[in-house]
Design an enzyme around this catalytic site. Sequence first.
Site, short mmCIF file in Angstrom:
data_model
loop_
_atom_site.label_atom_id
_atom_site.label_comp_id
_atom_site.label_asym_id
_atom_site.label_seq_id
_atom_site.Cartn_x
_atom_site.Cartn_y
_atom_site.Cartn_z
N ARG A 1 17.53 51.60 55.63
CA ARG A 1 18.76 52.36 55.31
C ARG A 1 20.02 51.76 55.95
O ARG A 1 21.04 52.43 56.10
CB ARG A 1 18.64 53.83 55.70
CG ARG A 1 17.49 54.52 55.01
CD ARG A 1 17.66 56.02 54.98
NE ARG A 1 16.59 56.60 54.21
CZ ARG A 1 15.42 56.97 54.71
NH1 ARG A 1 15.18 56.84 56.01
NH2 ARG A 1 14.49 57.47 53.95
N LYS B 1 31.58 42.50 50.34
CA LYS B 1 30.88 42.54 49.05
C LYS B 1 29.53 41.87 49.24
O LYS B 1 29.45 40.74 49.72
CB LYS B 1 31.66 41.78 47.98
CG LYS B 1 32.74 42.58 47.31
CD LYS B 1 33.27 41.84 46.10
CE LYS B 1 34.34 42.63 45.39
NZ LYS B 1 34.97 41.89 44.28
N GLU C 1 40.46 28.82 46.11
CA GLU C 1 40.75 30.19 46.56
C GLU C 1 41.98 30.20 47.48
O GLU C 1 42.78 31.14 47.46
CB GLU C 1 39.54 30.81 47.29
CG GLU C 1 38.27 30.92 46.45
CD GLU C 1 38.35 31.91 45.28
OE1 GLU C 1 39.22 32.80 45.28
OE2 GLU C 1 37.52 31.77 44.35
N LYS D 1 43.49 38.04 52.84
CA LYS D 1 42.37 38.82 52.29
C LYS D 1 42.15 40.10 53.09
O LYS D 1 41.94 41.16 52.52
CB LYS D 1 41.08 37.98 52.24
CG LYS D 1 39.94 38.80 51.67
CD LYS D 1 38.93 38.06 50.87
CE LYS D 1 37.94 39.07 50.25
NZ LYS D 1 36.79 38.46 49.65
N GLU E 1 37.67 48.00 45.95
CA GLU E 1 38.21 47.46 44.70
C GLU E 1 38.46 48.53 43.63
O GLU E 1 37.95 48.47 42.51
CB GLU E 1 37.27 46.38 44.14
CG GLU E 1 37.99 45.53 43.08
CD GLU E 1 37.22 44.28 42.65
OE1 GLU E 1 36.72 43.56 43.52
OE2 GLU E 1 37.17 44.04 41.45
N ARG F 1 42.68 45.31 45.25
CA ARG F 1 41.73 44.19 45.48
C ARG F 1 41.49 43.37 44.22
O ARG F 1 41.10 42.21 44.29
CB ARG F 1 40.40 44.76 46.04
CG ARG F 1 39.44 43.67 46.52
CD ARG F 1 38.31 44.22 47.37
NE ARG F 1 37.38 43.17 47.74
CZ ARG F 1 36.41 43.30 48.63
NH1 ARG F 1 36.25 44.45 49.26
NH2 ARG F 1 35.61 42.30 48.91
N ASN G 1 41.07 38.57 41.81
CA ASN G 1 40.39 37.96 40.65
C ASN G 1 41.32 37.08 39.83
O ASN G 1 40.96 36.65 38.74
CB ASN G 1 39.78 39.06 39.76
CG ASN G 1 38.66 39.78 40.48
OD1 ASN G 1 37.98 39.19 41.32
ND2 ASN G 1 38.49 41.06 40.20
N HIS H 1 40.01 34.24 37.72
CA HIS H 1 38.57 34.39 37.63
C HIS H 1 38.09 34.85 36.25
O HIS H 1 36.93 34.68 35.91
CB HIS H 1 38.05 35.35 38.70
CG HIS H 1 38.06 34.75 40.09
ND1 HIS H 1 39.20 34.27 40.68
CD2 HIS H 1 37.05 34.53 40.98
CE1 HIS H 1 38.90 33.80 41.89
NE2 HIS H 1 37.61 33.94 42.09
N HIS I 1 35.41 32.50 35.16
CA HIS I 1 33.99 32.87 35.07
C HIS I 1 33.43 32.52 33.70
O HIS I 1 32.28 32.08 33.59
CB HIS I 1 33.81 34.38 35.31
CG HIS I 1 33.81 34.74 36.76
ND1 HIS I 1 34.21 35.98 37.22
CD2 HIS I 1 33.47 34.03 37.87
CE1 HIS I 1 34.12 36.01 38.54
NE2 HIS I 1 33.68 34.84 38.96
N HIS J 1 32.29 26.71 40.70
CA HIS J 1 33.11 27.92 40.75
C HIS J 1 34.57 27.57 41.01
O HIS J 1 35.48 28.06 40.34
CB HIS J 1 32.57 28.85 41.84
CG HIS J 1 33.38 30.10 42.00
ND1 HIS J 1 33.34 31.12 41.09
CD2 HIS J 1 34.27 30.47 42.96
CE1 HIS J 1 34.17 32.08 41.48
NE2 HIS J 1 34.74 31.71 42.61
#
Length: 364
Positions: free
Chosen positions: A124, A146, A188, A230, A240, A244, A248, A251, A255, A267
């Site tokens: 948990r 994340k 980035e 960030k 997000e 946030r 992206n 992206h 992507h 990437h």
Amino acid sequence: MNKTKVNLDKKISASYEIFIGEDILDRIGMIITKNNCASRYVIITDSNVAILHGERLLTTLKETGLKIDMIEFPAGEASKNIDTTLDIIKKLIDIGIDRRSALIALGGGVVGDIVGFVASTYMRGIPYYQIPTTLLAQVDSSIGGKTAIDLPEGKNLMGTFYQPKGVFIDLSFLKTLPSREFNSGMAEIVKYGIIDDTELFDLLESKTKAIKDKDITLLSTIIGKSCRIKKGIIEIDEKETGLRRILNFGHTIGHAIEAESDYSISHGDAVSIGMVAATRISQKLKYLPSEDRKRIEHLIKATGLPCRIPISISTEGILARLKVDKKKEDDANKFVLLKKLGMPFVNGGVPEEIARETIEELKG
Ligand code: GLY
């Protein structure tokens, strides 16, 4: 060594610190000991990083008196799955890891994502630290909590938001980093300059040679600035729900290009091309002045990042992938666009013909 605090709303997640410096492994043990969040620790890393840095970290942390083990799994995105997750969990059970223990993720984005996921679910939830070894993980994936694994149906489909107890960024890891990995992180960093910090953008513009030479003093400055950008966004929108999303930028098309190339395009390269596409769309829709578009494209080229979509990648294939994303996003194709340098916004409706025209323009 520099220190930056990520101040989170205590009701949701505890705050933590990001430490940045060169050759800081020996100091990590002291900080972890002082934090005293566990009585036992496990480094989890992949087969590549284990050879380069694993044993060294294990020995260093043992010398500081920590009770510590190490687990490794095969390197590569293909390992970011439920089988690897269960293997790690079984090994943790075998060696007697309980709720008074903590994990240490040593590696790039794949390691950070899996270890964060395991930490958030094992018994948990147990604490974990991030020691990112790639530039991309240092400026992006190790910060913000994340966590995820891939499913056969798609990437990052199973995951949690679960913040680490601390992030240790050792610049010396960058010395052994392959160019492909270095460029992924640079994309980035350029993104942060475009969406948030014109001072960082100016600095990058004026230091493109030092960037290509991997000048460690400059890298320390730009990594520090990126982490602060960030963390500022995470502090406002940890889960997000709004702000946030600006992370992206580049992206959406990025992507789609990455997936359409069957991941042969990295990437970072895909995000770089995606940023050029989003910049051009921003100008075509009359949000962004052409002067800003030129500066952005010039910086991307000057840092050695790609601007063009390989001719072999199908325009219709990219558009089809954008449509799948659109369905996932409640029928609104959420592009992050720009009003000017440092001023991004989330736009729900880019007409398909503008996206097609932009993709075609960038071909070749
Ligand atoms: N990499 C984007 C984010 O952390 O939100």
